[in-house]
Scaffold this motif. Structure first.
Motif, short mmCIF file in Angstrom:
data_model
loop_
_atom_site.label_atom_id
_atom_site.label_comp_id
_atom_site.label_asym_id
_atom_site.label_seq_id
_atom_site.Cartn_x
_atom_site.Cartn_y
_atom_site.Cartn_z
N PRO A 103 -1.12 9.70 7.48
CA PRO A 103 -0.22 10.45 6.63
C PRO A 103 0.10 9.64 5.41
O PRO A 103 0.33 8.44 5.66
CB PRO A 103 0.95 10.87 7.29
N ALA A 104 0.24 10.19 4.26
CA ALA A 104 0.64 9.46 2.98
C ALA A 104 1.97 8.78 3.16
O ALA A 104 2.44 7.65 2.84
CB ALA A 104 0.65 10.49 1.82
N GLU A 105 2.73 9.49 3.95
CA GLU A 105 4.44 8.88 4.23
C GLU A 105 4.21 7.51 4.95
O GLU A 105 4.95 6.80 4.44
CB GLU A 105 5.08 10.02 4.93
N ASN A 106 3.27 7.58 5.91
CA ASN A 106 3.29 6.21 6.57
C ASN A 106 2.87 5.04 5.75
O ASN A 106 3.18 4.13 5.75
CB ASN A 106 2.38 6.42 7.60
N LEU A 107 1.86 5.29 4.78
CA LEU A 107 1.14 4.37 3.81
C LEU A 107 2.14 3.85 2.82
O LEU A 107 1.92 2.69 2.57
CB LEU A 107 0.02 4.95 3.15
N ARG A 108 3.31 4.77 2.45
CA ARG A 108 4.19 4.39 1.74
C ARG A 108 4.96 3.05 2.14
O ARG A 108 5.64 2.21 1.63
CB ARG A 108 5.23 5.44 1.26
N ASP A 109 5.35 3.27 3.20
CA ASP A 109 5.84 2.17 4.35
C ASP A 109 5.22 0.98 4.18
O ASP A 109 5.67 -0.29 4.32
CB ASP A 109 5.95 2.54 5.87
N TRP A 110 3.68 0.72 3.61
CA TRP A 110 3.05 -0.33 3.67
C TRP A 110 3.15 -0.91 2.26
O TRP A 110 2.42 -2.05 2.17
CB TRP A 110 1.67 -0.07 4.22
N ARG A 111 3.91 -0.39 1.25
CA ARG A 111 3.83 -1.06 -0.11
C ARG A 111 4.26 -2.55 0.04
O ARG A 111 5.25 -2.95 0.79
CB ARG A 111 5.11 -0.24 -0.92
N GLY A 112 3.42 -3.32 -0.63
CA GLY A 112 3.64 -4.74 -0.49
C GLY A 112 2.84 -5.69 0.50
O GLY A 112 2.76 -6.78 0.22
N GLU A 113 2.37 -4.83 1.47
CA GLU A 113 1.38 -5.27 2.50
C GLU A 113 0.11 -5.73 2.20
O GLU A 113 -0.41 -5.39 1.13
CB GLU A 113 1.61 -4.36 3.71
N ASN A 114 -0.51 -6.63 2.72
CA ASN A 114 -1.73 -7.19 2.48
C ASN A 114 -2.78 -5.95 2.67
O ASN A 114 -2.70 -5.10 3.63
CB ASN A 114 -2.18 -8.08 3.41
#
Length: 118
Positions: free
Chosen positions: A3-14
């Motif tokens: 889900p897109a919501e989970n990807l937002r949590d990865w902002r700034g990750e490699n």
């Protein structure tokens, strides 16, 4: 796909390529406006003072601790169409993003833009 919501949590990750080479840092997720599923991410690439955001498809991407692995090689992603750090993707530029990766492009219903930032 996740889900897109989970990807937002990865902002700034490699963001890494299939060989594990770092491409850059995840900046934003763009969803397909037809089905609201994650379609592309913008990745911050470049050197100090010369950063930009490039687009990479999320189809087939996987997540691991501290990284998102995409299916595309670092060089291909680095040469992808991009925008300034404070810019936005113009609707007229969407076809070029898809074409860079050999993906078919079709505008959304009634000619609407195909990608929306989340």
């Amino acid at each position: 796909m996740f889900p897109a919501e989970n990807l937002r949590d990865w902002r700034g990750e490699n963001v890494v390529d299939p060989q594990g080479d770092k491409i850059g840092d995840l900046e934003a997720v763009y969803v397909d406006t037809v089905d609201d599923e994650p379609a592309f991410a913008t990745v911050r690439v470049g050197f100090i003072g010369r950063h930009r955001l490039v687009f990479v498809p999320l189809a087939g991407a996987t997540v691991s601790p501290k990284a998102i692995r995409v299916r595309y090689d670092k060089k291909l992603v680095g040469n992808a169409p991009g925008i300034d750090l404070d810019g936005e993707l113009a609707a007229a530029d969407e076809p070029a993003v898809f074409a860079h990766y050999g993906l078919p492009y079709q505008a959304g219903p009634t000619g609407a833009r195909r990608l929306g930032r989340r």
